[in-house]
Motif scaffolding. Structure first.
Motif, PDB file in Angstrom:
ATOM      1  N   LYS A 347      84.996  60.030 -74.860  1.00  0.00           N
ATOM      2  CA  LYS A 347      83.951  60.101 -75.206  1.00  0.00           C
ATOM      3  C   LYS A 347      83.570  59.689 -76.598  1.00  0.00           C
ATOM      4  N   VAL A 348      82.322  59.055 -76.744  1.00  0.00           N
ATOM      5  CA  VAL A 348      82.000  58.477 -78.142  1.00  0.00           C
ATOM      6  C   VAL A 348      80.765  59.170 -78.463  1.00  0.00           C
ATOM      7  N   GLU A 349      80.743  59.506 -79.743  1.00  0.00           N
ATOM      8  CA  GLU A 349      79.753  60.273 -80.297  1.00  0.00           C
ATOM      9  C   GLU A 349      78.763  59.463 -81.409  1.00  0.00           C
ATOM     10  N   ALA A 350      77.486  59.464 -81.262  1.00  0.00           N
ATOM     11  CA  ALA A 350      76.685  58.580 -82.163  1.00  0.00           C
ATOM     12  C   ALA A 350      75.732  59.401 -83.236  1.00  0.00           C
ATOM     13  N   SER A 351      76.063  59.260 -84.551  1.00  0.00           N
ATOM     14  CA  SER A 351      75.231  60.135 -85.252  1.00  0.00           C
ATOM     15  C   SER A 351      74.654  59.383 -86.457  1.00  0.00           C
ATOM     16  N   ASN A 352      73.489  59.750 -87.144  1.00  0.00           N
ATOM     17  CA  ASN A 352      72.841  59.014 -88.375  1.00  0.00           C
ATOM     18  C   ASN A 352      73.625  59.339 -89.514  1.00  0.00           C
ATOM     19  N   LEU A 353      73.779  58.421 -90.529  1.00  0.00           N
ATOM     20  CA  LEU A 353      74.416  58.681 -91.828  1.00  0.00           C
ATOM     21  C   LEU A 353      73.495  59.160 -92.817  1.00  0.00           C
ATOM     22  N   HIS A 354      72.239  58.857 -92.698  1.00  0.00           N
ATOM     23  CA  HIS A 354      71.191  59.441 -93.759  1.00  0.00           C
ATOM     24  C   HIS A 354      70.419  60.389 -93.055  1.00  0.00           C
ATOM     25  N   LEU A 355      70.492  61.746 -93.170  1.00  0.00           N
ATOM     26  CA  LEU A 355      69.766  62.737 -92.756  1.00  0.00           C
ATOM     27  C   LEU A 355      68.631  63.252 -93.658  1.00  0.00           C
ATOM     28  N   ASP A 356      67.566  63.647 -93.073  1.00  0.00           N
ATOM     29  CA  ASP A 356      66.500  64.387 -93.676  1.00  0.00           C
ATOM     30  C   ASP A 356      66.245  65.772 -93.268  1.00  0.00           C
ATOM     31  N   HIS A 357      66.345  66.684 -94.227  1.00  0.00           N
ATOM     32  CA  HIS A 357      66.763  68.107 -94.086  1.00  0.00           C
ATOM     33  C   HIS A 357      65.261  68.606 -93.621  1.00  0.00           C
ATOM     34  N   ARG A 358      64.149  67.888 -93.728  1.00  0.00           N
ATOM     35  CA  ARG A 358      63.018  68.542 -93.358  1.00  0.00           C
ATOM     36  C   ARG A 358      62.968  68.506 -91.751  1.00  0.00           C
ATOM     37  N   PHE A 359      63.870  67.790 -91.046  1.00  0.00           N
ATOM     38  CA  PHE A 359      63.775  67.647 -89.551  1.00  0.00           C
ATOM     39  C   PHE A 359      64.965  68.397 -89.036  1.00  0.00           C
ATOM     40  N   HIS A 360      65.886  69.222 -89.690  1.00  0.00           N
ATOM     41  CA  HIS A 360      67.127  69.824 -89.139  1.00  0.00           C
ATOM     42  C   HIS A 360      66.578  71.009 -87.977  1.00  0.00           C
ATOM     43  N   SER A 361      65.671  71.449 -88.295  1.00  0.00           N
ATOM     44  CA  SER A 361      65.094  72.421 -87.171  1.00  0.00           C
ATOM     45  C   SER A 361      65.229  71.840 -85.873  1.00  0.00           C
ATOM     46  N   ALA A 362      64.687  70.316 -85.935  1.00  0.00           N
ATOM     47  CA  ALA A 362      64.696  69.878 -84.474  1.00  0.00           C
ATOM     48  C   ALA A 362      65.579  69.509 -83.444  1.00  0.00           C
ATOM     49  N   GLY A 363      67.084  69.730 -84.328  1.00  0.00           N
ATOM     50  CA  GLY A 363      68.284  69.873 -83.666  1.00  0.00           C
ATOM     51  C   GLY A 363      69.063  68.954 -84.289  1.00  0.00           C
ATOM     52  N   PRO A 364      70.478  68.675 -83.758  1.00  0.00           N
ATOM     53  CA  PRO A 364      71.415  67.822 -84.317  1.00  0.00           C
ATOM     54  C   PRO A 364      71.074  66.367 -84.279  1.00  0.00           C
ATOM     55  N   PHE A 365      71.171  65.702 -85.122  1.00  0.00           N
ATOM     56  CA  PHE A 365      70.844  64.324 -85.011  1.00  0.00           C
ATOM     57  C   PHE A 365      72.034  63.265 -84.655  1.00  0.00           C
ATOM     58  N   LYS A 366      72.520  63.662 -83.403  1.00  0.00           N
ATOM     59  CA  LYS A 366      73.688  63.003 -82.830  1.00  0.00           C
ATOM     60  C   LYS A 366      73.587  63.050 -81.311  1.00  0.00           C
ATOM     61  N   ASP A 367      74.301  62.251 -80.752  1.00  0.00           N
ATOM     62  CA  ASP A 367      74.425  62.027 -79.133  1.00  0.00           C
ATOM     63  C   ASP A 367      75.394  61.603 -78.756  1.00  0.00           C
ATOM     64  N   THR A 368      76.031  61.946 -77.455  1.00  0.00           N
ATOM     65  CA  THR A 368      77.340  61.879 -76.969  1.00  0.00           C
ATOM     66  C   THR A 368      77.284  61.133 -75.598  1.00  0.00           C
ATOM     67  N   ALA A 369      78.196  60.027 -75.334  1.00  0.00           N
ATOM     68  CA  ALA A 369      78.304  59.165 -73.916  1.00  0.00           C
ATOM     69  C   ALA A 369      79.501  59.184 -73.812  1.00  0.00           C
ATOM     70  N   THR A 370      80.020  59.091 -72.593  1.00  0.00           N
ATOM     71  CA  THR A 370      81.324  58.752 -71.761  1.00  0.00           C
ATOM     72  C   THR A 370      81.532  57.559 -71.510  1.00  0.00           C
ATOM     73  N   VAL A 371      82.785  56.930 -71.822  1.00  0.00           N
ATOM     74  CA  VAL A 371      83.204  55.649 -71.663  1.00  0.00           C
ATOM     75  C   VAL A 371      84.431  55.574 -70.639  1.00  0.00           C
ATOM     76  N   LYS A 372      84.236  54.723 -69.507  1.00  0.00           N
ATOM     77  CA  LYS A 372      85.369  54.698 -68.791  1.00  0.00           C
ATOM     78  C   LYS A 372      85.901  53.498 -68.596  1.00  0.00           C
ATOM     79  N   THR A 373      87.170  53.408 -68.736  1.00  0.00           N
ATOM     80  CA  THR A 373      87.987  52.102 -69.228  1.00  0.00           C
ATOM     81  C   THR A 373      88.983  51.707 -68.085  1.00  0.00           C
ATOM     82  N   SER A 374      88.768  50.559 -67.334  1.00  0.00           N
ATOM     83  CA  SER A 374      89.696  50.263 -66.172  1.00  0.00           C
ATOM     84  C   SER A 374      90.395  49.038 -66.812  1.00  0.00           C
TER      85      SER A 374
END
Length: 794
Positions: A347-374
């Protein structure tokens, strides 16, 4: 225009009726307001009871700007109290615009404007009025100054001098957030009416923005404006004078407003699973694929950091961020093998480097995806069982002897046979051969360790099914030594021993060298030869560390008896077969000091007296040289003393010498020796005993007879010389002065001017001609001087 005239009429009614009090008044000049005319009374002589009309501004006329009538515009009237209407008074006008803008009727004093005026070009004119008697041409009254002011009309619209404007405001700003302030200027008179009072309004840009009608400040009017929805806004601003009333003039400008980005959106993968295919032959560190998370923000708010979540297969891969595309680049950390494992999931996780505290209530600023390698199977070259092969062989091994083997294997699914070759580039001399099928390595020539101790070459393995697929491995063959050469003593072969050496002293440390191997790989032993061990003067002490010491066995050695000793030393090595050699060391007997420092080993030193050192000899020679120098100096002083008794007045080197060899300069010669001291008996000192020597008790004191004032110099000098001859305390401790006294026997007698005649006229120089040709010239010179004397009376 109608409104402006109505206002003027109203003011006229108010002031003419006395309803308003003038701002200031002067007894000399007032402004009388009458219907359709302005009258200014010039000061003059009038009864004290005459009524003076009052005006609201006594020295000022008004004229409307932009007058468009066909006739000249009436401004006002000048009138003097001395003007009785009989036509005897003439009115003149001077100052700003007199004659070009304003004219005056000389008889009536009426002032007219002959052209249209612009208040924005010139707001007022300063003029001077004068009443003159027509007949006498003399002023009736003092010259008066007044002002004609141009009354403003609303003929200029507001203008935005700094427009169009550009502004920014962060997205998601609250209502009322400041954006920009605009400013419009109106060229009309701001102190008169509402012509210059500006009101701001928005013609285009609602409902997003609002503007303050008085200050021109633009603010946001809607909350949560999203840059990702709309970024650019164009707002049309209007500025209207007359306080925004109907009939006012207006100007517009455009304000371009841009919403700046804030980090209000997290990164999102467009899909939850990414599929990659990687060949098993991919090198370590190579990029095997890219994935990307989408962030609608802009700039640094859209910068994404990718990380691999620990789990199955995550330790074989790494991911970095491409700064240009913000993609995640997946790289290989370890090599892949299709035959071992064919697929990996992580799995690979993507997140922002520069966060704005005013929008923390909207949830974590990151997302996860699965990588399958053959892992893809690739036809690979053979693989050797070792990364490096090391073998050993003895030198002089027979040709064809097998010394080792290499093994390579095809790890693909359909394995193929392998063939072996020696890389001719690394083994150009063909010292070894290899079996192409078995991989065994054998010698091809006789090997000599002393010539080449190590061989390094490469073996190539290729697949029979695909000869282009090859692999290479390095072979390192060490040639083992066979003990062929005996050890030898290392330098030096010669050493020294002191004559005063004591038994048991180590005078030299020796070591051995072997051409077979280095001393680190051998163990050497040292001993004396049997013939030298019978009655040894020296012996060998083996230190068991491949070194030995030469040790003395006697108490003292004599160079007279024997200068050189020869010591045979046997050295053996520990290899098989054992090799040994006899090495002869030369030991020289030398003379040393008490500390054991060698002073001399030369043969000549043997014949020197026993116990006499070099330093003592040098001291003796130095003493002899000093004695010789003293003798030479003494002889030189004796000769110098004898020479001093015979030396002339020029040879006295000890003290001051006064020498006279000329005839003297006469009385005027102030540089010569003063002989007055010789004639003065007071210069004769009392007999004094010298303070620098001890006087002899038998020495008699000097007898110095008194000298008369007229004693001759010759007798005086002769007397002095006799006194010095009999005085034992005389020179060299005293000064010697010689006087070249000619005596009374001179033909010319004395040349001194002391005995000269009283006057030059009594002198006769003819006798000089008898002395020779040189003095004849002198006589002629003095004779001519006497003959040409202008003071002489004949």
């Amino acid at each position: 225009m109608l409104t402006r005239n109505s206002l003027s009429l109203l003011l006229w009614v108010l002031f003419d009726g006395g309803l308003l009090t003038p701002l200031q008044s002067q007894p000399q000049q007032t402004l009388a307001t009458e219907p359709r005319e302005n009258v200014t009374h010039l000061p003059g002589q009038r009864p004290h009871f005459q009524r003076v009309k009052r005006g609201w501004v006594w020295n000022q006329f008004f004229v409307l700007e932009e007058y468009m009538g066909s006739e000249p515009q009436y401004v006002g009237k000048l009138h003097s109290d001395l003007d009785k209407g009989e036509g005897t008074v003439k009115y003149t006008l001077s100052g700003d615009g007199a004659g070009t803008v304003f004219t005056i009727d000389e008889t009536t004093g009426d002032i007219h404007a002959i052209r249209s005026l612009d208040r924005e070009e010139k707001p007022f004119y300063t003029l001077r009025a004068q009443a003159v008697d027509i007949e006498t041409r003399k002023p009736l009254e003092p010259e008066s100054e007044f002002i004609i002011k141009v009354q403003d009309i609303n003929d200029n619209e507001p203008k935005f001098l700094d427009g169009p404007y550009v502004a920014t405001v962060p997205e998601m700003s609250p209502v009322g957030a400041y954006v920009l302030q605009v400013k419009a200027t109106d060229a009309d008179d701001p102190t008169y009416g509402n012509s210059a009072r500006v009101v701001y309004s928005i013609l285009q840009g609602q409902p997003y923005f609002s503007i303050d009608p008085k200050t021109g400040v633009i603010r946001t009017a809607l909350p949560n404006m999203d840059r990702e929805v709309k970024e650019q806004y164009q707002v049309l601003i209007q500025a209207k004078d007359m306080g925004g009333q109907l009939g006012g003039l207006a100007g517009t400008t455009i304000v371009n407003i841009t919403l700046t980005d804030v980090n209000d959106n997290p990164p999102r993968f467009p899909k939850s699973i990414f599929h990659l295919k990687v060949p098993e032959s991919s090198p370590i560190g190579s990029a095997i694929g890219r994935i990307r998370a989408v962030d609608p923000d802009f700039g640094q708010n859209a910068e994404i950091e990718y990380n691999i979540v620990p789990g199955d297969g995550g330790n074989l891969f790494d991911i970095v961020t491409d700064e240009d595309t913000q993609e995640g680049v997946i790289k290989l950390k370890k090599s892949l093998d299709f035959e071992t494992k064919k697929a990996y999931t992580f799995k690979v996780e993507a997140s922002n480097l520069h966060l704005d505290h005013r929008f923390h209530s909207a949830g974590p600023f990151k997302d996860t995806a699965t990588v399958k390698t053959s892992v893809l199977d690739v036809d690979e070259p053979p693989v050797f069982s070792k990364p490096l092969y090391t073998m050993e062989v003895y030198e002089d091994t027979p040709v064809g002897t097998i010394i080792g083997a290499v093994t390579a294997q095809d790890l693909d699914v359909g394995s193929s046979a392998v063939r072996y070759f020696i890389d001719w580039k690394s083994d150009g001399d063909s010292y070894f051969t290899i079996d192409g099928n078995e991989g065994t390595i054998a010698t091809n020539e006789l090997l000599d360790r002393e010539s080449t101790a190590q061989y390094n070459f490469s073996i190539i393995a290729s697949k029979v099914s695909n000869p282009l697929l090859t692999s290479k491995v390095n072979i390192l063959i060490n040639v083992l030594d066979v003990n062929e050469f005996p050890p030898e003593i290392s330098v030096p072969y010669e050493t020294a021993v002191c004559e005063n050496a004591k038994p048991g002293q180590i005078i030299q440390i020796v070591s051995a060298a072997d051409r077979d191997l280095s001393p680190a790989g051998q163990q050497f032993s040292f001993r004396l030869s049997p013939e030298a061990a019978i009655k040894p003067n020296f012996t060998v002490r083996d230190f068991r560390n491949n070194t030995a010491g030469i040790e003395t066995r006697r108490n003292g050695y004599s160079r007279r008896q024997q200068e050189l000793y020869f010591l045979p030393v046997i050295i053996e090595d520990s290899s098989y077969p054992v090799q040994s050699s006899t090495n002869t060391m030369t030991i020289r007997v030398c003379r040393c000091d008490s500390d054991g420092t060698i002073l001399s080993c030369n043969v000549e030193a043997i014949f020197l007296p026993v116990g006499l050192s070099t330093g003592a000899l040098i001291a003796i020679l130095l003493c002899i040289v000093i004695l010789l120098a003293i003798v030479v100096l003494y002889v030189a002083l004796r000769r110098q003393k004898k020479k001093d008794t015979l030396m002339t007045s020029k040879e006295d080197i000890r003290d001051n010498v006064i020498h006279y060899d000329d005839e003297g300069g006469g009385e005027e010669d102030t540089q010569a020796f003063d002989i007055g001291a010789l004639r003065n008996p007071k210069v004769i000192e009392e007999n004094k005993i010298r303070r620098d020597i001890k006087p002899d008790s038998l020495c008699l004191p000097r007898q110095r007879p008194p000298v008369e004032d007229n004693t001759d110099i010759r007798d005086f000098i002769h007397q002095r010389l006799q006194e010095n001859d009999v005085d034992p305390t005389a020179p060299p401790y005293d000064s010697l002065a010689t006087y070249a006294y000619e005596g009374s026997g001179s033909v010319a007698e004395s040349l001194s001017s002391i005995d000269s005649l009283t006057t030059e006229a009594d002198q006769d120089y003819d006798y000089l001609t008898d002395w020779g040709p040189r003095f004849k010239v002198l006589a002629d010179m003095f004779g001519e001087e006497e003959s040409y004397n202008p003071d002489k009376v004949t």
